[in-house]
Design an enzyme around this catalytic site. Structure first.
Site, mmCIF file in Angstrom:
data_model
loop_
_atom_site.group_PDB
_atom_site.id
_atom_site.type_symbol
_atom_site.label_atom_id
_atom_site.label_comp_id
_atom_site.label_asym_id
_atom_site.label_seq_id
_atom_site.Cartn_x
_atom_site.Cartn_y
_atom_site.Cartn_z
ATOM 1 N N PHE A 19 31.854 61.763 167.382
ATOM 2 C CA PHE A 19 33.297 61.704 167.414
ATOM 3 C C PHE A 19 33.767 60.554 168.286
ATOM 4 O O PHE A 19 33.221 60.316 169.357
ATOM 5 C CB PHE A 19 33.845 63.024 167.984
ATOM 6 C CG PHE A 19 35.310 62.967 168.208
ATOM 7 C CD1 PHE A 19 36.175 63.031 167.131
ATOM 8 C CD2 PHE A 19 35.823 62.778 169.474
ATOM 9 C CE1 PHE A 19 37.527 62.915 167.326
ATOM 10 C CE2 PHE A 19 37.176 62.663 169.679
ATOM 11 C CZ PHE A 19 38.035 62.741 168.594
ATOM 12 N N GLU A 42 23.661 66.539 172.998
ATOM 13 C CA GLU A 42 25.027 66.083 172.743
ATOM 14 C C GLU A 42 25.663 65.647 174.056
ATOM 15 O O GLU A 42 25.558 66.339 175.062
ATOM 16 C CB GLU A 42 25.852 67.222 172.118
ATOM 17 C CG GLU A 42 25.373 67.589 170.719
ATOM 18 C CD GLU A 42 26.170 68.723 170.091
ATOM 19 O OE1 GLU A 42 25.876 69.076 168.940
ATOM 20 O OE2 GLU A 42 27.082 69.266 170.751
ATOM 21 N N ARG A 68 45.663 68.009 186.696
ATOM 22 C CA ARG A 68 44.550 67.695 185.798
ATOM 23 C C ARG A 68 44.569 68.710 184.666
ATOM 24 O O ARG A 68 44.196 69.871 184.834
ATOM 25 C CB ARG A 68 43.244 67.726 186.576
ATOM 26 C CG ARG A 68 43.150 66.602 187.605
ATOM 27 C CD ARG A 68 43.231 65.229 186.956
ATOM 28 N NE ARG A 68 42.720 64.177 187.850
ATOM 29 C CZ ARG A 68 42.258 63.012 187.400
ATOM 30 N NH1 ARG A 68 42.298 62.717 186.106
ATOM 31 N NH2 ARG A 68 41.804 62.113 188.257
ATOM 32 N N GLU A 97 42.283 49.913 191.666
ATOM 33 C CA GLU A 97 42.705 51.317 191.561
ATOM 34 C C GLU A 97 43.425 51.776 192.828
ATOM 35 O O GLU A 97 44.417 52.498 192.770
ATOM 36 C CB GLU A 97 41.507 52.226 191.279
ATOM 37 C CG GLU A 97 40.934 52.081 189.869
ATOM 38 C CD GLU A 97 41.856 52.651 188.780
ATOM 39 O OE1 GLU A 97 42.842 53.349 189.100
ATOM 40 O OE2 GLU A 97 41.593 52.380 187.598
ATOM 41 N N GLU A 144 50.581 54.414 182.275
ATOM 42 C CA GLU A 144 51.543 55.191 181.515
ATOM 43 C C GLU A 144 51.062 56.637 181.420
ATOM 44 O O GLU A 144 49.889 56.888 181.156
ATOM 45 C CB GLU A 144 51.681 54.585 180.110
ATOM 46 C CG GLU A 144 53.008 54.909 179.450
ATOM 47 C CD GLU A 144 53.057 54.342 178.040
ATOM 48 O OE1 GLU A 144 52.681 53.176 177.863
ATOM 49 O OE2 GLU A 144 53.456 55.100 177.136
ATOM 50 N N GLU A 146 50.743 58.663 183.838
ATOM 51 C CA GLU A 146 50.068 59.074 185.067
ATOM 52 C C GLU A 146 51.115 59.431 186.121
ATOM 53 O O GLU A 146 52.001 58.623 186.405
ATOM 54 C CB GLU A 146 49.181 57.922 185.559
ATOM 55 C CG GLU A 146 48.157 58.291 186.623
ATOM 56 C CD GLU A 146 47.205 57.118 186.945
ATOM 57 O OE1 GLU A 146 46.025 57.367 187.162
ATOM 58 O OE2 GLU A 146 47.676 55.957 186.987
#
Lengths: 193, 193
Positions: A19, A42, A68, A97, A144, A146
């Site tokens: 995916f 996976e 979160r 950051e 954007e 955040e």
């Protein structure tokens, strides 16, 4: 890893994309087990990230409160972000950051260590940096979508919150281990401008 | 969370299953942002897990070495496992995982705390337990496809490895923070049979 680990190591036979979303990019690999058997693994592919422990001149640390969504909570965290700018090195990412999320720059930086948040299903690593000589430029530039609060605490308060369960973010707990040992003098850092 | 967090909280509008694999189960939700805007959040749903800090009578701790395919390394970790047995509580899961992975049982258990390994894209939490009064039953029963070594180290060795980057697993780093503070007497545990 050494040849002594051969009885543990799994080897890729095949990899299939499961995916590709806007954020998540997942694969399923078929692997040969150490005993010769076959299994599937996976996992999510992640570009890696940085986390910053910002030490203020008054002895406090800079922290964030951020909702979160996956855990449905407002979490207390050290500033952090993904290595998602092509060609950007980890220190440059840490500087960017810190500035974007908190508005602060730092005069000195030290690389502490690395952590792997979720070794069973993600390639993600997080590089841990300390920053000191902090200067508040007063200007954040959040991504954007955040929304986060910046605040300060003493290291003692932070450790108390770790003990009480108010801090449960694994990168922040790992940074608290670093912070406690750096402040006690047990673990040395190599500071650079 | 309180009403003071309203400027941070995101609210679900819609949820869409992205993918259901053998291990990974992913969703994409559309959320309303605190400023009224809209964003998407992609994440993995996880049943939660436990991690155990097993304290041996001689002061050493029990650890594991296991190849973790997503990060391509043999990792040093405390024993851990998923809450994947329906109806099983966390302590029962901790007892089962310790026995299955190491062959040990424990006379006393204490709940320490909780951690969230990856708050940006997984619902996973890991409950932290301490175990003491360990008895080696000599019989492991690993899951199919699971290969790991069990070994012991002193807490000082473990902390040294955290500092040197030989331990980078976030749950184990978080447990090392707990271990250091429990052993120093700074953080108390409530031991139960």
């Amino acid at each position: 890893m050494s040849h002594l680990d051969e009885h543990l190591i799994e080897h890729r036979q095949d990899s299939q994309e499961l995916f590709k979303g806007k954020l998540l990019h997942a694969f399923r690999d078929t692997v040969t087990l150490p005993d010769g058997g076959t299994a599937t693994r996976e996992y999510v592919v992640h570009p890696g990230a940085v986390v910053i422990v910002p030490l203020l001149d008054d002895g406090r640390v800079l922290l964030e409160r951020q909702f979160r969504y996956p855990v449905g909570r407002v979490m207390i965290e050290f500033p952090a972000g993904k290595l998602d700018v092509p060609g950007e090195d980890k220190l440059a990412c840490a500087k960017r950051e810190l500035l974007e999320e908190t508005g602060y720059t730092a005069k000195e930086w030290a690389h502490a260590g690395e952590l792997h948040p979720v070794i069973s299903y993600s390639t993600e690593f997080i590089d841990i940096w300390f920053a000191r000589g902090l200067v508040d430029g007063g200007r954040r530039s959040l991504d954007e979508g955040e929304h986060l609060d910046v605040f300060t605490a003493t290291p003692e308060e932070l450790l108390q919150w770790c003990r009480e369960g108010k801090v449960t973010d694994a990168k922040t707990l790992s940074c608290a281990l670093w912070l406690q040992n750096v402040l006690s003098g047990a673990w040395a850092l190599d500071w650079r401008p």
